[in-house]
Design an enzyme around this catalytic site. Structure first.
Site, PDB file in Angstrom:
ATOM      1  N   CYS A  11      65.382 -40.140-102.772  1.00  0.00           N
ATOM      2  CA  CYS A  11      65.462 -41.499-102.230  1.00  0.00           C
ATOM      3  C   CYS A  11      64.091 -42.229-102.491  1.00  0.00           C
ATOM      4  CB  CYS A  11      65.311 -41.366-100.584  1.00  0.00           C
ATOM      5  SG  CYS A  11      65.740 -42.852 -99.716  1.00  0.00           S
ATOM      6  N   ASP A  43      61.857 -39.112 -92.260  1.00  0.00           N
ATOM      7  CA  ASP A  43      61.944 -40.368 -91.145  1.00  0.00           C
ATOM      8  C   ASP A  43      61.780 -39.741 -89.863  1.00  0.00           C
ATOM      9  OD1 ASP A  43      63.850 -42.722 -92.476  1.00  0.00           O
ATOM     10  OD2 ASP A  43      64.181 -40.820 -93.675  1.00  0.00           O
TER      11      ASP A  43
HETATM   12  P1  RI2 Z   1      58.341 -43.598 -96.277  1.00  0.00           P
HETATM   13  C1  RI2 Z   1      63.638 -43.761 -95.925  1.00  0.00           C
HETATM   14  O1  RI2 Z   1      64.739 -44.306 -94.940  1.00  0.00           O
HETATM   15  C2  RI2 Z   1      63.935 -42.530 -96.605  1.00  0.00           C
HETATM   16  O2  RI2 Z   1      64.760 -41.693 -96.136  1.00  0.00           O
HETATM   17  C3  RI2 Z   1      62.365 -41.895 -96.857  1.00  0.00           C
HETATM   18  O3  RI2 Z   1      62.298 -40.509 -97.537  1.00  0.00           O
HETATM   19  C4  RI2 Z   1      61.859 -42.087 -95.586  1.00  0.00           C
HETATM   20  O4  RI2 Z   1      62.418 -43.568 -95.134  1.00  0.00           O
HETATM   21  C5  RI2 Z   1      60.267 -42.152 -95.323  1.00  0.00           C
HETATM   22  O5  RI2 Z   1      59.822 -43.194 -96.201  1.00  0.00           O
HETATM   23  P2  RI2 Z   1      65.482 -45.584 -95.170  1.00  0.00           P
HETATM   24  O6  RI2 Z   1      64.714 -46.476 -94.599  1.00  0.00           O
HETATM   25  O7  RI2 Z   1      57.857 -43.981 -94.938  1.00  0.00           O
HETATM   26  O8  RI2 Z   1      65.400 -45.867 -96.720  1.00  0.00           O
HETATM   27  O9  RI2 Z   1      57.475 -42.317 -96.998  1.00  0.00           O
HETATM   28  O10 RI2 Z   1      66.688 -45.166 -94.725  1.00  0.00           O
HETATM   29  O11 RI2 Z   1      57.964 -44.882 -97.083  1.00  0.00           O
END
Ligand code: RI2
Length: 321
Positions: free
Chosen positions: A138, A207
């Site tokens: 991701c 998350d």
């Molecule tokens: P940072 C994201 O969720 C991903 O799952 C990623 O690993 C997590 O947030 C943490 O991201 P989404 O918003 O806070 O894409 O480390 O569903 O940037």
């Protein structure tokens, strides 16, 4: 106001509704960014609040809180950001005191959140060895921060980045990693097991982390962890402690968001009778996690509860609410 990779809110809507909409539609995404966007929206709302009736202000703030929290259900970072931003409003005795507390607490949260991401990059980079092959899933600004810092320190690393269907956040990751100077290879999600034997270390974001040390992160993370476990590859979670969930101490299950089937298939691509299941996150059990890298240091999943309690102080308040 801090807006990283965010859109400018529509002037037609209030800051609360436009921020909630940006989070819902994933214009603002990433657990840390959406937490900061939630805090920032409440700060702006309080700053611009023009009424002078304290009771009305508290009820308006409670409804703003609900709107922000209802935008996406899974990342506890948003809940923690809102809780920290609004923690003094009930004790503030006037409209000005409420405004001042929201601005002070919200801005302090945003500042400490950004500082935590930076600290984690410095701590995590020490776990990267020169010549390592890494893998990330991701688009986690925290995990990518670790890899970028290792490169900045002169370590030569190769990185596999997963595509991360259906939103393909991996395309953001490969750009971020390329900008950081990494030797990057994009793979589709189902190629993780194929490459894992060549990988020395995995770095992913979070998350939510539960009281028992389980990780809730982008769907597919648990498969990455299983493959890492099979190949005896180190599996590191990069998580600011505001991604730890006090709600799980109180016994609340984490809600796994399911999103629109249209994110997976275009209309007309499959027979109408076919159902589409589109969970956005999954749960990686603590036993597959080697390290959780936080701004408070590198900990084991078994230490999450203790660190949370030491930060929260009186846990009974969380359990009673
Ligand atoms: P940072 C994201 O969720 C991903 O799952 C990623 O690993 C997590 O947030 C943490 O991201 P989404 O918003 O806070 O894409 O480390 O569903 O940037």
């Amino acid at each position: 106001m801090i807006y990283e990779r965010m859109t400018i809110p529509s002037p037609m809507k209030g800051i609360i509704e436009s921020t909630a909409e940006d989070i819902r539609s994933m214009k603002v995404r990433g657990a840390g960014r959406l937490a900061r966007a939630g805090a920032s929206a409440l700060v702006e709302y309080a700053t611009d609040y023009s009424g002078n009736d304290l009771g009305k202000m508290l009820s308006d703030i409670a409804s703003a809180e609900r709107t922000i929290l209802d935008s996406r259900p899974t990342a506890v970072s948003l809940w923690n950001a809102v809780r920290i931003t609004l923690r003094d409003v009930r004790d503030a005795g006037s409209v000005d005191a409420v405004r001042e507390s929201v601005i002070r607490n919200g801005n302090a949260f945003i500042e400490s959140s950004l500082k935590s991401v930076k600290t984690i990059s410095e701590i995590g980079a020490k776990r990267v060895a020169d010549g390592d092959t890494l893998l990330t899933h991701c688009n986690s600004s925290t995990a990518i921060g670790v890899i970028a810092e290792a490169i900045r320190q002169g370590k030569d690393v190769k990185v596999y980045a997963t595509e991360s269907r259906p939103w393909r956040q991996g395309l953001l990751s490969v750009r971020d990693l390329t900008d950081a100077g990494a030797d990057v290879t994009l793979i589709i999600d189902s190629a993780v097991r194929t490459v894992m034997k060549k990988v020395d270390r995995v770095f992913v974001g979070a998350d939510t982390v539960t009281a028992s040390g389980d990780l809730i992160n982008k769907v597919g993370t648990s498969q990455v962890a299983l493959c890492a476990n099979e190949a005896r590859t180190e599996f590191n979670v990069c998580a600011e402690t505001y991604k730890f969930s006090p709600r799980t101490i109180a016994g609340e299950p984490v809600i796994i968001e399911e999103r629109d089937p249209a994110e997976v298939v275009k209309p007309g691509e499959i027979p109408e009778t076919v159902k589409v299941f589109n969970p956005v996150f999954d749960v990686t059990p603590a036993k597959y996690i080697s390290n959780i890298i936080t701004e408070a240091g590198v900990i084991s999943p078994g230490s999450v509860y203790g660190l949370m309690v030491s930060q929260l102080g009186d846990v009974s308040q969380i359990i009673d609410n």
